[in-house]
Design an enzyme around this catalytic site. Sequence first.
Site, short mmCIF file in Angstrom:
data_model
loop_
_atom_site.label_atom_id
_atom_site.label_comp_id
_atom_site.label_asym_id
_atom_site.label_seq_id
_atom_site.Cartn_x
_atom_site.Cartn_y
_atom_site.Cartn_z
N ASP A 80 -1.20 -1.02 5.70
CA ASP A 80 -1.07 -0.41 7.02
C ASP A 80 -2.10 -0.98 7.99
O ASP A 80 -3.14 -1.48 7.58
CB ASP A 80 -1.29 1.11 6.91
CG ASP A 80 -0.11 1.79 6.24
OD1 ASP A 80 0.99 1.21 6.25
OD2 ASP A 80 -0.29 2.90 5.71
N ASP A 104 -4.26 0.45 9.67
CA ASP A 104 -5.30 1.43 9.96
C ASP A 104 -6.53 1.16 9.09
O ASP A 104 -6.59 0.16 8.39
CB ASP A 104 -4.78 2.86 9.74
CG ASP A 104 -4.33 3.08 8.30
OD1 ASP A 104 -4.53 2.17 7.46
OD2 ASP A 104 -3.76 4.15 8.01
N GLU A 127 0.84 -1.20 0.00
CA GLU A 127 0.00 0.00 0.00
C GLU A 127 0.88 1.25 0.00
O GLU A 127 1.67 1.48 0.90
CB GLU A 127 -0.88 0.00 1.26
CG GLU A 127 -1.64 1.28 1.45
CD GLU A 127 -2.40 1.30 2.79
OE1 GLU A 127 -2.36 0.30 3.53
OE2 GLU A 127 -3.02 2.34 3.08
N ASP A 134 -7.74 2.67 6.44
CA ASP A 134 -7.48 2.65 4.99
C ASP A 134 -6.84 1.34 4.57
O ASP A 134 -7.18 0.77 3.54
CB ASP A 134 -6.55 3.81 4.60
CG ASP A 134 -7.33 5.10 4.40
OD1 ASP A 134 -8.57 5.05 4.51
OD2 ASP A 134 -6.69 6.13 4.13
#
Length: 637
Positions: free
Chosen positions: A501, A503, A428, A505
């Site tokens: 990641d 998180d 990513e 997203d």
Amino acid sequence: MMAKKIISDHSYDSDKIQVLEGLESVRKNPGMYIGSTDERGLHHLIYEVVDNSVDEALAGFCTRVEVTLNKDGTVTVADNGRGIPVDLHEKYHKPGVELVMTMLYSGGKFDRKAYKVSGGLHGVGVSVVNALSTWLEVKVRRNDKEYYQKYEKGITACPLKTVGKATDTGTTIRFLPDASIFETTEFNYDTVATRLREMAFLNAGLQIEITDQKNKKHDLFVYNGGVSEFVTFLNRNKTALHPNPIYFQDERDGMQAEVALQYTDGYTENIFSFANNINTYEGGTHLIGFKGALTRVFNDYAKTNKLIDDNDSLTGEDCREGLTAVVSVKVSAPQFEGQTKMKLGNSEVRGIVEGICCDKLAEFFEENPSVAHIVIEKAILSSKARDAARKARELTRRKGLLESTALPGKLADCSSREPDKSELYLVEGDSAGGSAKGARNREFQAILPLRGKILNVQKARMDKILKNEEILAMITAIGTGISEEFNIENARYHRIILMTDADVDGEHIRTLLLTFFFNYMRPMIEKGYLYIAQPPLFKISKGKAVEYAYSDRERNQIMKKLGNTGVNIQRYKGLGEMNPEQLWETTMDPQRRMMLKVTIEDAMAAVDLFDVLMGEAVEPRKQFIEAHAKDVINLDI
Ligand code: 0RA
């Protein structure tokens, strides 16, 4: 409502039990019996005991199973079946229940096999659960009495005792998984509940209850509608084209088939097949029979009713676009084949299922012409779109966009040309992609950074997907092609590793990618080629000593070890916060990294979440966004 008993009950007595092997081999080699000693293997313990209770239900003697995750880490499984026999075995001079619990019957002539329908990893026997438990106690209610016995690591700890009176019959088993055998001994409520819900769908009318004493959770699953309710559940976040699933059930030649299907406005096909309550991920003869019948009945009806020309025909794939279906069969001697023993092999099943499905579906179409028209029109549209897509694809190919020789510019390929040794990291973001390029072993690790929002693969049609740059680069790098043209032989890597990641997203991109693989490259998941990288969540340092923690629990353990003073904790929010050396050490070095192999269940869960985030149904999405309001900031929906 309970599924009819299909195989006759042979009255049982302890004498018929044959002893083949001791339980030491189970403790020495647990993986051979329960697949693994990770979280999955741990959960198999519960499923194994529940399978035995469900077998009692299939034999027509049990209506209710209760599973309790107790505060002390034990699990209790209670049923109202006949109770495990307690009479003495002539030769071994031991009660049946003790033999059932302490002897391993590997493929022997254990009488219960007569209607025991489990297969695959299941059906290894409750003695395996006993062998892998620090202790296990069983209570049997039978002959108006309650009996009790306890075991430790599979070894009898006390003789079978009568402890009271009983007004009904049944078996209650409580066990503590052995922490010296399992990597983790913590059960996950949702994992257990999902499997039990599936069991309840597959055995109409059976009550299955689950209670988590620690986290105060509870569910009662009972579905009188069986697999029809299963399909309604699977489509809960989708928009259906007709209000109720098409449902039928029949029995022929001692084999029982139950089928439900419902079309949605989507484009993917989701057929779940089961044999004797086991999810046959790799399909098999029952699935082939069902698909054959579907294509035949669609074409017959379409031609008879002049919906298509006599010399036209709908392909199987056209008939399955947007289809959600569950095909469940119960056979007396299932043969499980394939790589993971998740494929039904019995050849006689194909014709029987095809026959049942042809007759019942044709009958349904005759009686419900409006539904027939809706679903066949959908197949006709699919057929037209497929033609258009083929033309678009040919055009794209001519332009050289899909030529595997022209690898994407952003790909930092590895030097190895042996797929077996090569891995592709899908990373990513460009900055993390840069770190990964700096960190990798270029011999066998390739890096493809993925940027920006990847398009909505669920709603889009094939021709649109092929225009998305990120997806196109990924397909080209992997080399297999997609859907009908997918060919695993051309895979350039046998490990595809999603690195995103930790998180929201990151989770979103992972969900998108898993959905893409599930819909367009499913065999990559089935083959076990798809992985999720596990970057650490924390860096913990004290002076020069640095350690990484991959979970909250691990962080606490390390903190304890290092003491309270002078410890510095850094929480990693993104891969970009790590320099190449750190990324290599913690996430990419095959000697040290942890990776999760993606299972079909994982991918299915992602597809569900994807439907919520991207689907047409407004209500579930609203609910999700409300529930996650503070996290969902950058989500493009
Ligand atoms: C052996 C024989 C019979 C039943 C069972 C085992 C049995 C095992 C379990 C495990 C959990 N619940 C269970 N319920 C039954 C046949 C009993 C008979 O013929 O009466």
